[in-house]
Scaffold this motif. Structure first.
Motif, PDB file in Angstrom:
ATOM      1  N   ILE A   7       0.858  -1.184   0.000  1.00  0.00           N
ATOM      2  CA  ILE A   7       0.000   0.000   0.000  1.00  0.00           C
ATOM      3  C   ILE A   7       0.891   1.228   0.000  1.00  0.00           C
ATOM      4  O   ILE A   7       1.853   1.308   0.772  1.00  0.00           O
ATOM      5  N   HIS A   8       0.592   2.180  -0.869  1.00  0.00           N
ATOM      6  CA  HIS A   8       1.306   3.456  -0.902  1.00  0.00           C
ATOM      7  C   HIS A   8       0.352   4.545  -0.418  1.00  0.00           C
ATOM      8  O   HIS A   8      -0.773   4.654  -0.921  1.00  0.00           O
ATOM      9  N   TYR A   9       0.813   5.317   0.543  1.00  0.00           N
ATOM     10  CA  TYR A   9      -0.013   6.374   1.138  1.00  0.00           C
ATOM     11  C   TYR A   9       0.557   7.719   0.713  1.00  0.00           C
ATOM     12  O   TYR A   9       1.679   8.076   1.067  1.00  0.00           O
ATOM     13  N   ASN A  10      -0.213   8.459  -0.084  1.00  0.00           N
ATOM     14  CA  ASN A  10       0.230   9.753  -0.612  1.00  0.00           C
ATOM     15  C   ASN A  10      -0.298  10.878   0.273  1.00  0.00           C
ATOM     16  O   ASN A  10      -1.495  10.925   0.587  1.00  0.00           O
ATOM     17  N   PHE A  11       0.596  11.793   0.640  1.00  0.00           N
ATOM     18  CA  PHE A  11       0.268  12.782   1.671  1.00  0.00           C
ATOM     19  C   PHE A  11       0.811  14.157   1.294  1.00  0.00           C
ATOM     20  O   PHE A  11       1.943  14.281   0.809  1.00  0.00           O
ATOM     21  N   SER A  12      -0.006  15.185   1.542  1.00  0.00           N
ATOM     22  CA  SER A  12       0.474  16.557   1.343  1.00  0.00           C
ATOM     23  C   SER A  12      -0.270  17.506   2.270  1.00  0.00           C
ATOM     24  O   SER A  12      -1.352  17.189   2.784  1.00  0.00           O
ATOM     25  N   LEU A  13       0.322  18.666   2.474  1.00  0.00           N
ATOM     26  CA  LEU A  13      -0.334  19.762   3.189  1.00  0.00           C
ATOM     27  C   LEU A  13      -1.013  20.671   2.176  1.00  0.00           C
ATOM     28  O   LEU A  13      -0.615  20.716   1.005  1.00  0.00           O
ATOM     29  N   PRO A  14      -2.038  21.430   2.591  1.00  0.00           N
ATOM     30  CA  PRO A  14      -2.726  22.311   1.645  1.00  0.00           C
ATOM     31  C   PRO A  14      -1.796  23.426   1.159  1.00  0.00           C
ATOM     32  O   PRO A  14      -0.847  23.821   1.842  1.00  0.00           O
ATOM     33  N   ALA A  52       9.579 -11.649  13.146  1.00  0.00           N
ATOM     34  CA  ALA A  52       9.559 -10.750  11.993  1.00  0.00           C
ATOM     35  C   ALA A  52       8.293  -9.898  11.996  1.00  0.00           C
ATOM     36  O   ALA A  52       7.242 -10.303  12.498  1.00  0.00           O
ATOM     37  N   THR A  53       8.405  -8.713  11.433  1.00  0.00           N
ATOM     38  CA  THR A  53       7.244  -7.843  11.260  1.00  0.00           C
ATOM     39  C   THR A  53       6.860  -7.724   9.790  1.00  0.00           C
ATOM     40  O   THR A  53       5.701  -7.819   9.422  1.00  0.00           O
ATOM     41  N   SER A  54       7.862  -7.517   8.901  1.00  0.00           N
ATOM     42  CA  SER A  54       7.571  -7.256   7.496  1.00  0.00           C
ATOM     43  C   SER A  54       8.655  -7.867   6.608  1.00  0.00           C
ATOM     44  O   SER A  54       9.584  -7.192   6.193  1.00  0.00           O
ATOM     45  N   LEU A  55       8.490  -9.157   6.298  1.00  0.00           N
ATOM     46  CA  LEU A  55       9.444  -9.797   5.386  1.00  0.00           C
ATOM     47  C   LEU A  55       9.378  -9.156   4.006  1.00  0.00           C
ATOM     48  O   LEU A  55      10.347  -9.211   3.249  1.00  0.00           O
ATOM     49  N   ARG A  56       8.250  -8.540   3.693  1.00  0.00           N
ATOM     50  CA  ARG A  56       8.135  -7.803   2.427  1.00  0.00           C
ATOM     51  C   ARG A  56       9.220  -6.733   2.320  1.00  0.00           C
ATOM     52  O   ARG A  56       9.743  -6.477   1.228  1.00  0.00           O
ATOM     53  N   MET A  57       9.552  -6.081   3.420  1.00  0.00           N
ATOM     54  CA  MET A  57      10.524  -4.995   3.411  1.00  0.00           C
ATOM     55  C   MET A  57      11.939  -5.465   3.739  1.00  0.00           C
ATOM     56  O   MET A  57      12.851  -4.649   3.868  1.00  0.00           O
ATOM     57  N   SER A  58      12.135  -6.768   3.864  1.00  0.00           N
ATOM     58  CA  SER A  58      13.455  -7.304   4.172  1.00  0.00           C
ATOM     59  C   SER A  58      14.227  -7.563   2.882  1.00  0.00           C
ATOM     60  O   SER A  58      13.740  -7.305   1.774  1.00  0.00           O
ATOM     61  N   ASP A  59      15.417  -8.114   3.020  1.00  0.00           N
ATOM     62  CA  ASP A  59      16.224  -8.443   1.847  1.00  0.00           C
ATOM     63  C   ASP A  59      15.586  -9.546   1.004  1.00  0.00           C
ATOM     64  O   ASP A  59      15.988  -9.762  -0.139  1.00  0.00           O
ATOM     65  N   ASN A 106       6.153   1.967   2.670  1.00  0.00           N
ATOM     66  CA  ASN A 106       6.546   0.832   3.504  1.00  0.00           C
ATOM     67  C   ASN A 106       5.362   0.163   4.198  1.00  0.00           C
ATOM     68  O   ASN A 106       5.541  -0.541   5.195  1.00  0.00           O
ATOM     69  N   THR A 107       4.165   0.351   3.680  1.00  0.00           N
ATOM     70  CA  THR A 107       2.960  -0.161   4.331  1.00  0.00           C
ATOM     71  C   THR A 107       2.556  -1.518   3.775  1.00  0.00           C
ATOM     72  O   THR A 107       2.222  -1.648   2.591  1.00  0.00           O
ATOM     73  N   ASP A 108       2.579  -2.539   4.626  1.00  0.00           N
ATOM     74  CA  ASP A 108       2.101  -3.871   4.257  1.00  0.00           C
ATOM     75  C   ASP A 108       0.582  -3.864   4.134  1.00  0.00           C
ATOM     76  O   ASP A 108      -0.116  -3.042   4.743  1.00  0.00           O
ATOM     77  N   ILE A 109       0.082  -4.818   3.379  1.00  0.00           N
ATOM     78  CA  ILE A 109      -1.353  -5.113   3.371  1.00  0.00           C
ATOM     79  C   ILE A 109      -1.641  -6.005   4.573  1.00  0.00           C
ATOM     80  O   ILE A 109      -1.075  -7.091   4.705  1.00  0.00           O
ATOM     81  N   ASN A 110      -2.492  -5.559   5.463  1.00  0.00           N
ATOM     82  CA  ASN A 110      -2.861  -6.343   6.640  1.00  0.00           C
ATOM     83  C   ASN A 110      -3.989  -7.298   6.258  1.00  0.00           C
ATOM     84  O   ASN A 110      -5.117  -6.863   6.023  1.00  0.00           O
ATOM     85  N   PRO A 111      -3.725  -8.609   6.193  1.00  0.00           N
ATOM     86  CA  PRO A 111      -4.763  -9.553   5.753  1.00  0.00           C
ATOM     87  C   PRO A 111      -5.925  -9.683   6.724  1.00  0.00           C
ATOM     88  O   PRO A 111      -6.953 -10.279   6.382  1.00  0.00           O
ATOM     89  N   LEU A 112      -5.786  -9.114   7.918  1.00  0.00           N
ATOM     90  CA  LEU A 112      -6.868  -9.162   8.900  1.00  0.00           C
ATOM     91  C   LEU A 112      -7.895  -8.060   8.681  1.00  0.00           C
ATOM     92  O   LEU A 112      -8.962  -8.080   9.303  1.00  0.00           O
ATOM     93  N   LEU A 113      -7.586  -7.099   7.793  1.00  0.00           N
ATOM     94  CA  LEU A 113      -8.481  -5.973   7.535  1.00  0.00           C
ATOM     95  C   LEU A 113      -9.053  -6.064   6.122  1.00  0.00           C
ATOM     96  O   LEU A 113      -8.338  -6.428   5.187  1.00  0.00           O
ATOM     97  N   PRO A 114     -10.311  -5.699   5.918  1.00  0.00           N
ATOM     98  CA  PRO A 114     -10.925  -5.803   4.589  1.00  0.00           C
ATOM     99  C   PRO A 114     -10.183  -5.053   3.496  1.00  0.00           C
ATOM    100  O   PRO A 114     -10.116  -5.514   2.355  1.00  0.00           O
ATOM    101  N   LEU A 115      -9.624  -3.877   3.822  1.00  0.00           N
ATOM    102  CA  LEU A 115      -8.891  -3.089   2.831  1.00  0.00           C
ATOM    103  C   LEU A 115      -7.378  -3.221   2.989  1.00  0.00           C
ATOM    104  O   LEU A 115      -6.632  -2.659   2.192  1.00  0.00           O
ATOM    105  N   GLY A 116      -6.943  -3.917   4.021  1.00  0.00           N
ATOM    106  CA  GLY A 116      -5.513  -3.994   4.308  1.00  0.00           C
ATOM    107  C   GLY A 116      -5.004  -2.829   5.124  1.00  0.00           C
ATOM    108  O   GLY A 116      -3.858  -2.814   5.566  1.00  0.00           O
ATOM    109  N   ILE A 117      -5.834  -1.824   5.350  1.00  0.00           N
ATOM    110  CA  ILE A 117      -5.531  -0.621   6.116  1.00  0.00           C
ATOM    111  C   ILE A 117      -6.858  -0.090   6.635  1.00  0.00           C
ATOM    112  O   ILE A 117      -7.908  -0.321   6.024  1.00  0.00           O
ATOM    113  N   ASP A 118      -6.839   0.608   7.781  1.00  0.00           N
ATOM    114  CA  ASP A 118      -8.093   1.145   8.306  1.00  0.00           C
ATOM    115  C   ASP A 118      -7.921   2.610   8.711  1.00  0.00           C
ATOM    116  O   ASP A 118      -6.836   3.190   8.585  1.00  0.00           O
TER     117      ASP A 118
END
Length: 520
Positions: free
Chosen positions: A151-158, A232-239, A332-344
């Motif tokens: 998941i990519h989270y795009n963020f900006s200030l006004p 481990a927390t995030s093997l996706r972000m590991s080597d 660096n956001t994993d998809i959480n398989p416990l959540l319907p969208l992977g993020i809440d």
């Protein structure tokens, strides 16, 4: 950082402009594999009912034809972005037939790389460029790691925030330069403290054994078809995930826009001996766009990126150089398989408070030593993040994970208090409080909960994720509104028409198009 942060928050509040910090802009990009009813990667083409992957604004593909990518528009609140993401899921579910949308970052069981179809984008020059770029990734890194989703989270200030902060800072330069410098300040602090996000939200402690077939590793066997690391927390972000030895030598500098852009520009114009051996046009077929360290900017992987929306035919690095940073992309956001969208919503609110804190925090650059310690902290967290007694590098040497985590959370809590006071809510405070519980009790982290659920189920990683994917599909399908269904149907039809127009409009030969693109 705390003194700096408090000073910035107080200045903004005293000047009557603190409310601008609540007017954040956010969008979400989320990937997910299409899989068959028996949890095999789909071999079917991108569903026509979803529109054109080349020209659709909201539904496309990433590396594989089977790897869907949802892109929300920019929204004024995290809730609105997540609501739109829900609609994209529901619409897609209604058009997938008997296929499922994989709800985890690490892929399903994949027997071999031959079963991973590379994304197709049609016969237009830009469509061919996108496909050949992915062919290059295959030759350079192999296909398997390209099936990892995130998941990519795009963020900006006004826009209104920047002249206010510039005046408070006493900066007399251009607003564009000041804004870019501000976002790079955010990025530097994100790199310092981003390990905490991996601890709090990492959700990939296990994977299918097929992912590591033929590769050496130090993973343990959870069952016959599942590998894991106990803390481990995030093997996706590991080597084990997206790695690139050629890129590791780049030493892309995240301190300032000019050094960052120049580093990238050099990489996309410098040939690499290993990639020269692959060849570009071999026996009449393109293997890659070029033999440079990076074919294009997107090939460079990092956990956070400065971004700007590009104009037609414009390269991302040129957009940054000419018009400055517009937003940051957290990657660096994993998809959480416990959540319907992977993020809440709670996670999104925490991310907003965390990113505002990074923006207003310490302004000093990262030197080479600190960059090395930042990288070490990340590797310790992704592989051993929940290990009892884990030490991380802090300003005063190695210190306990819990101590450093609480220090960061204390800073984010100051920001959260101000945001809540402006909005008259407690939702930011609650988001921070829910993360403190994970620091006190690692068993409450998503990575620990995923492992516990896997063990309790007695299933393999693929079987368990398939079960969760079916559950999320059933629960989310009912969320589709008739208005959104109509809107996305129309968007699909329009995207197909746009691709057809591209493919019938006279265009230069692809070789000339590619040469112009690389030379630009």
């Amino acid at each position: 950082m705390l003194a700096t942060l408090e000073h910035q928050l107080e200045r903004l509040a005293h000047a009557g402009h603190a409310a601008l910090l609540t007017q954040t802009r956010q969008g979400i990009e989320k990937e997910g594999l299409r899989v068959t009813p028996d949890a095999q990667i789909a071999q079917s083409p991108h569903p026509r009912a979803l529109g054109s992957a080349l020209t659709h604004d909201f539904i496309t593909t990433d590396y594989s034809e089977a790897l869907l990518e949802f892109i929300t528009p920019v929204h004024d609140t995290p809730t609105a972005a997540l609501d739109f993401l829900t609609q994209l899921h529901a619409f897609t579910y209604s058009r997938l037939g008997d296929e499922q949308l994989w709800c985890a970052s690490m892929p399903c069981e994949i027997p071999s790389e031959d079963s991973i179809p590379i994304a197709e984008y049609g016969s237009s020059n830009v469509g061919r460029l996108k496909h050949i770029y992915r062919q290059g990734l295959k030759y350079r890194y192999g296909k398997m790691m390209q099936t990892i989703a995130g998941i990519h989270y795009n963020f900006s200030l006004p826009d209104a925030f920047w002249p206010v902060w510039q005046q408070l800072e006493g900066d007399t330069g251009s607003l564009q330069a000041f804004r870019s410098a501000g976002y790079f300040r955010l990025i530097r602090n994100f790199r310092r403290y981003g390990w905490l996000l991996l601890y709090l939200f990492g959700a990939s402690p296990a994977l299918s054994a097929s992912f590591m077939a033929g590769r050496n590793h130090d993973l343990q066997q959870l069952n016959a078809d599942t590998l894991f690391l106990p803390h481990a927390t995030s093997l996706r972000m590991s080597d084990l995930g997206y790695s690139n030895k050629a890129q590791s030598a780049l030493q892309i500098c995240f301190n300032h826009l000019d050094s960052y852009a120049n580093s990238l520009h050099h990489a996309i114009h410098t040939s690499h001996p290993d990639y020269e051996k692959i060849g570009v046009l071999v026996d009449g077929h393109y293997r890659q766009l070029n033999s440079n360290v990076l074919q294009i900017e997107n090939e460079y992987y990092s956990d956070v990126r400065p971004k700007r929306v590009t104009e037609s035919g414009e390269k991302p690095v040129h957009a940054l150089m000419h018009r400055g940073v517009e937003y940051v992309e957290v990657r660096n956001t994993d998809i959480n398989p416990l959540l319907p969208l992977g993020i809440d919503t709670s996670q999104a609110l925490f991310l907003n408070a965390f990113l505002v804190t990074c923006l207003l925090g310490q302004a000093d650059d990262l030197d080479k030593r600190e960059c090395r310690l930042v990288a070490e902290n990340q590797q310790r967290i992704v592989n051993r993040g929940r290990e009892p007694g884990l030490l991380l590098h802090g300003r005063n040497g190695e210190q306990p994970r819990e101590l450093l985590a609480e220090q960061i959370l204390d800073k984010v809590a100051r920001t959260a208090e101000l945001l809540d006071d402006i909005e008259g809510t407690h939702r930011y405070r609650q988001a921070i409080d829910s993360q403190r519980t994970k620091v006190a009790d690692p068993s409450l982290t998503p990575s620990a909960q995923v492992l516990a659920a896997l063990r309790d189920s007695g299933l393999s990683h693929s079987e368990w994720v398939l079960t969760m994917s079916r559950k999320h599909r059933l629960n989310t399908l009912a969320e589709l509104t008739s208005a959104t269904d109509t809107q996305l149907q129309q968007a699909a039809l329009e995207s197909l028409a746009q691709q057809a127009e591209l493919e019938t409009t006279p265009a230069p030969a692809f070789a000339d198009f590619l040469a112009d693109y690389i030379a630009s």
